[in-house]
Motif scaffolding. Structure first.
Motif, PDB file in Angstrom:
ATOM      1  N   ALA A 157       0.815  -1.220   0.000  1.00 51.71           N
ATOM      2  CA  ALA A 157       0.000   0.000   0.000  1.00 51.71           C
ATOM      3  C   ALA A 157       0.847   1.267   0.000  1.00 51.71           C
ATOM      4  CB  ALA A 157      -0.946   0.007   1.199  1.00 51.71           C
ATOM      5  N   SER A 160       0.360   2.168   5.179  1.00 57.59           N
ATOM      6  CA  SER A 160      -0.896   1.590   5.643  1.00 57.59           C
ATOM      7  C   SER A 160      -1.806   2.687   6.177  1.00 57.59           C
ATOM      8  CB  SER A 160      -0.629   0.545   6.727  1.00 57.59           C
ATOM      9  OG  SER A 160      -0.031   1.170   7.856  1.00 57.59           O
ATOM     10  N   LYS A 164      -7.670   0.965   4.509  1.00 58.75           N
ATOM     11  CA  LYS A 164      -7.154  -0.409   4.452  1.00 58.75           C
ATOM     12  C   LYS A 164      -7.747  -1.297   5.548  1.00 58.75           C
ATOM     13  CE  LYS A 164      -2.830  -3.002   4.299  1.00 58.75           C
ATOM     14  NZ  LYS A 164      -2.960  -3.701   5.590  1.00 58.75           N
ATOM     15  N   ILE A 168      -9.157  -4.285   3.282  1.00 57.53           N
ATOM     16  CA  ILE A 168      -8.327  -5.493   3.378  1.00 57.53           C
ATOM     17  C   ILE A 168      -8.566  -6.196   4.706  1.00 57.53           C
ATOM     18  CG2 ILE A 168      -5.997  -6.398   3.285  1.00 57.53           C
ATOM     19  CD1 ILE A 168      -6.946  -5.115   0.660  1.00 57.53           C
ATOM     20  N   THR A 179      -5.677  -8.666  -4.432  1.00 55.04           N
ATOM     21  CA  THR A 179      -4.780  -7.551  -4.131  1.00 55.04           C
ATOM     22  C   THR A 179      -3.396  -8.013  -3.702  1.00 55.04           C
ATOM     23  OG1 THR A 179      -5.733  -7.461  -1.903  1.00 55.04           O
ATOM     24  CG2 THR A 179      -6.581  -5.898  -3.529  1.00 55.04           C
ATOM     25  N   GLN A 201      -2.982   0.991  -3.548  1.00 55.22           N
ATOM     26  CA  GLN A 201      -3.549   2.097  -2.784  1.00 55.22           C
ATOM     27  C   GLN A 201      -4.783   2.674  -3.482  1.00 55.22           C
ATOM     28  OE1 GLN A 201      -4.351   4.362   0.148  1.00 55.22           O
ATOM     29  NE2 GLN A 201      -2.384   3.303   0.333  1.00 55.22           N
ATOM     30  N   VAL A 204      -7.650   0.419  -2.642  1.00 55.85           N
ATOM     31  CA  VAL A 204      -8.063   0.557  -1.245  1.00 55.85           C
ATOM     32  C   VAL A 204      -8.914   1.804  -1.061  1.00 55.85           C
ATOM     33  CG1 VAL A 204      -7.192   1.085   1.062  1.00 55.85           C
ATOM     34  CG2 VAL A 204      -6.218  -0.807  -0.223  1.00 55.85           C
TER      35      VAL A 204
END
Length: 422
Positions: A157, A160, A164, A168, A179, A201, A204
């Motif tokens: 990413a 983070s 996320k 995720i 991903t 990213q 996300v």
């Protein structure tokens, strides 16, 4: 575990550490014009996604602050659900919930674990750029979705945090697999420290918007795990703000290439090999890494849980332990693809074809060796082995200088080799 002890006199040490702030910002920085009080209403059903035990996130503080705002807005505790964003890791234990959230929150609020493998509790939200977006039903069947998180360097990413934790951490296996598969991880923009042009990213952020994530509270941590800056507001704006701050804290210039490095890893990330190995990959695969090709990496980690106990951790171990070599593993996984969790084996194999990794003080040395790394009982043995391997690799005389890079907190430091153009 972070004590180096006595180094050989021929080793010349460079230390890479995060920059310290003059003083942590104790007040929450509100990003944008909208506060949580503007979103919350009495009678609302609210879901808060918080990080699992593998993240050193001060969730008692962050979740507690969100709960306080909700209470002041008239949202009843019975209408609030806290969901632990486990991804494909194992469920949380009662002790971990207490450590994460504190007894006052645990005793008063409904807390559940995400399960990426339970189709009955997942909702399919379609695709984004060909990637399936599947998230926990509790994140969708709610009137207001909130999340906590830590903004720190992340292998895929870039950094983070942001959305996320929901996309995720509360994502279904289809989302995590897509991903974390070779089609995503081999793309040039998917890299440590990168935000702009990073397809991971981008997904996300778009996924968080589609899932309805309205508000996050994220933090940047110091090397001792203390919050340095806390910010709250819309996910992307909070993330952008904290990433800009994080770059000034975590990125460290290094003047010369090195023959040996130590990648220190702390707390929750040292509990198993799946997590601890991130320290080695962060150091070796970062943009402008100071490591010379073939440089050994010392990785001190007790790994009391071995490779790890979740589905993803088991896949990681199976992929590494059954492969003929790291080179063969990379070729096989690129050809066949891999399930979520095995991506950590794929990333680690990219390091192992370039660098020997020496795990120091592991409680399960057999697991370390099965994963094609060296296991030594203590740092003195690790330094002796690293010295021998480096001198063989670089054809150095017994008394020739060895450039050694010490990164005590490798997950919170991005060493970057200074180039002439800089």
């Amino acid at each position: 575990m972070n004590d180096l002890g006595e180094l050989p006199p021929s080793w010349r040490v460079t230390r890479a550490i995060s920059r310290e702030l003059a003083a942590p910002q104790t007040a929450v920085q509100i990003i944008g014009d909208q506060r949580l009080a503007d979103l919350a209403r009495p009678g609302m059903r609210v879901t808060i996604a918080f990080t699992d035990a593998t993240r050193a996130c001060p969730d008692e503080q962050l979740v507690g602050a969100l709960l306080g705002e909700l209470e002041r807005s008239g949202v009843a505790p019975d209408n609030i659900t806290l969901i632990c964003a486990t991804g494909l890791h194992r469920p949380s234990t009662p002790a971990e919930r207490l450590a994460k959230l504190g007894p006052a929150i645990v005793s008063r609020y409904r807390i559940i674990d995400h399960n990426a493998l339970d189709p009955g509790n997942l909702v399919d939200l379609g695709t984004i750029n060909g990637i399936p977006l599947v998230v926990h039903r509790r994140c969708i069947d709610t009137d207001l979705l909130l999340a906590t998180g830590v903004v720190e360097p992340h292998q895929y990413a870039g950094y983070s945090g942001g959305a996320k934790t929901v996309v995720i951490g509360c994502g279904g296996e289809a989302t995590i697999s897509a991903t974390h598969g070779p089609a995503m991880l081999d793309r040039p923009g998917t890299r440590l420290g990168a935000i702009d042009g990073n397809p991971f990213q981008t997904f996300v952020r778009a996924g968080g918007e589609r899932a309805g994530l309205r508000y996050v509270m994220n933090t940047i941590l110091g090397e001792q795990g203390e919050p340095l800056i806390i910010a709250a507001g819309p996910p992307a704006r909070v993330h952008d703000y904290l990433v800009a701050q994080a770059r000034t804290i975590y990125e460290a210039p290094v003047a010369q290439p090195v023959h040996v490095a130590r990648a220190g890893v702390d707390g929750p990330k040292a509990v198993n090999l799946y997590q601890a190995s991130r320290a080695a990959t962060y150091l070796a695969l970062a943009e402008r890494t100071p490591l010379l090709p073939g440089a050994p990496i010392l990785l001190p980690a007790p790994i009391p849980e071995g490779a790890g106990e979740g589905a993803g951790e088991r896949r990681f171990f199976d992929a590494l332990s059954k492969a003929a070599s790291a080179h063969h593993l990379l070729d096989d996984l690129r050809r066949t693809g891999f399930p979520a969790g095995a991506q950590r084996a794929y990333i680690l194999a990219q390091v192992l074809v370039r660098h020997p990794v020496i795990v120091v003080g592991a409680q399960h040395p057999d697991i370390v060796r099965a994963c094609r790394m060296h296991a030594v009982p203590d740092m003195a043995a690790g330094i002796a082995l690293a010295d021998r391997l480096a001198r063989e690799t670089f054809r150095l005389a017994p008394d020739a200088p060895i450039e050694f890079l010490d990164v005590p907190h490798a997950l919170l430091t991005l060493p970057r080799l200074i180039t002439e153009k800089q």
